[in-house]
Enzyme design. Sequence first.
Site, mmCIF file in Angstrom:
data_model
loop_
_atom_site.group_PDB
_atom_site.id
_atom_site.type_symbol
_atom_site.label_atom_id
_atom_site.label_comp_id
_atom_site.label_asym_id
_atom_site.label_seq_id
_atom_site.Cartn_x
_atom_site.Cartn_y
_atom_site.Cartn_z
ATOM 1 N N LYS A 186 -29.016 -10.739 25.812
ATOM 2 C CA LYS A 186 -27.872 -10.564 24.482
ATOM 3 C C LYS A 186 -26.617 -9.250 25.683
ATOM 4 C CE LYS A 186 -27.794 -8.373 19.832
ATOM 5 N NZ LYS A 186 -28.013 -9.692 19.125
ATOM 6 N N GLU A 222 -27.478 -23.268 18.662
ATOM 7 C CA GLU A 222 -27.790 -21.251 17.979
ATOM 8 C C GLU A 222 -26.026 -20.911 17.700
ATOM 9 O OE1 GLU A 222 -28.318 -17.411 19.002
ATOM 10 O OE2 GLU A 222 -28.357 -17.863 21.189
HETATM 11 C C1 LIG Z 1 -28.642 -10.795 18.475
HETATM 12 C C2 LIG Z 1 -27.919 -11.655 18.183
HETATM 13 C C3 LIG Z 1 -29.031 -13.056 17.539
HETATM 14 C C4 LIG Z 1 -29.618 -12.381 16.705
HETATM 15 O O1 LIG Z 1 -30.661 -11.719 16.465
HETATM 16 P P1 LIG Z 1 -31.440 -10.816 15.627
HETATM 17 O O2 LIG Z 1 -32.623 -9.931 16.384
HETATM 18 O O3 LIG Z 1 -31.777 -11.507 14.716
HETATM 19 O O4 LIG Z 1 -30.104 -9.082 15.545
HETATM 20 C C5 LIG Z 1 -28.858 -13.942 17.666
HETATM 21 N N1 LIG Z 1 -27.963 -14.401 18.717
HETATM 22 C C6 LIG Z 1 -27.224 -14.101 19.491
HETATM 23 C C7 LIG Z 1 -26.571 -14.778 20.476
HETATM 24 C C8 LIG Z 1 -27.227 -12.634 19.351
HETATM 25 O O5 LIG Z 1 -26.675 -12.189 19.892
#
Ligand SMILES: *Cc1c(COP(=O)(O)O)cnc(C)c1O
Length: 341
Positions: A186, A222
């Site tokens: 992230k 995603e």
């Molecule tokens: C933060 C994020 C998510 C969602 O993750 P959660 O833990 O459910 O908030 C999904 N994809 C990406 C690329 C992210 O940065």
Amino acid sequence: MISAKKDIDWSSLGFGYVKTDYRYVSNFKDGKWDDGVLTTDETVTLHESAGVLQYAQTCFEGMKAYRTVDGKVVCFRPDLNAQRMADTCERLEMAVFPQDRFIDAVEKVVKANLDFVPPYGSGASLYLRPYMFGSNAVIGVKPAEEFQFRIFATPVGPYFKGGVKPISLRVPDFDRAAPRGTGHIKAGLNYAMSLHPIVDAHNKGFNENMYLDSKTRTKVEETGGANIIFVTKDNKVVTPKSDSILPSITRRSLMYVAEHYLGLKAEEREIPFTEVKEFKECALCGTAAVLSPVGRVVNGDEEIVFGMDSMGEITKKLYDTLTGIQMGRIEAPEGWIKVIS
Ligand SMILES: *Cc1c(COP(=O)(O)O)cnc(C)c1O
């Protein structure tokens, strides 16, 4: 609904930055983290050659504090955010902020900004943004040696405007991340690469991109900032298995809710794009998106329409159960809710 103390109209909040009173700061220097403090200063002063500015050595987390039905303030599974940030830091050659201190700092920031936690029933929550960056001067390509960890809080409403009106996605010609390596962390670097595709999607009338795997371009991955779930015609909840997507905490929680609260089968497996047209429902999931229904997916000449004008039946059950757990209406699994106040 207007907050008497803070003069905020909770019901009209979108997903934007609203300054709150306190944020947390801790610095890593000479191999150790300092004690950390709460500060009212929302600005960061950096060296012109800081690692974050030159080589994008930075990462973040996203989580929320909720006001429950009985007036408490809680966080949802903060231990998983602490773990994920540690994993991201390892991959980015950054110092790891100790996980117990991460949770403690989250608690401090929420307690210091309690008046900004939106009331129960407003549909808004207090978004928390832990993040870290390389702060000392680097010029040769190497990791920084000094880091700053911060957490700020900002009250937020829904991520997508328009309530439960389904959003539209398109399959772009761009990859979300490298095929192996950086898709599961992230970090701003993945987001930087997603800005052009998202602006392009908006210009073409779509809310977001549905990325395919960059190696074969046949499997669903995603969107820019949220994972995807599908519901099959026989009510199975399925979600893509891939090493290059971010392991969403919301998604993990929804899969558990599907199996243990709703008695549905939940499967994490590879999903060829050709299968998408067979599904009954589709939704984005994440802390920010919560569970946002998808009404339409376009891939070149092909248009897939899920044919509903609000949340699908199973999506709605998942949404009601997850938010019920977060807001204290439904009993949570052991360890999911951390009470802060
Ligand atoms: C933060 C994020 C998510 C969602 O993750 P959660 O833990 O459910 O908030 C999904 N994809 C990406 C690329 C992210 O940065």
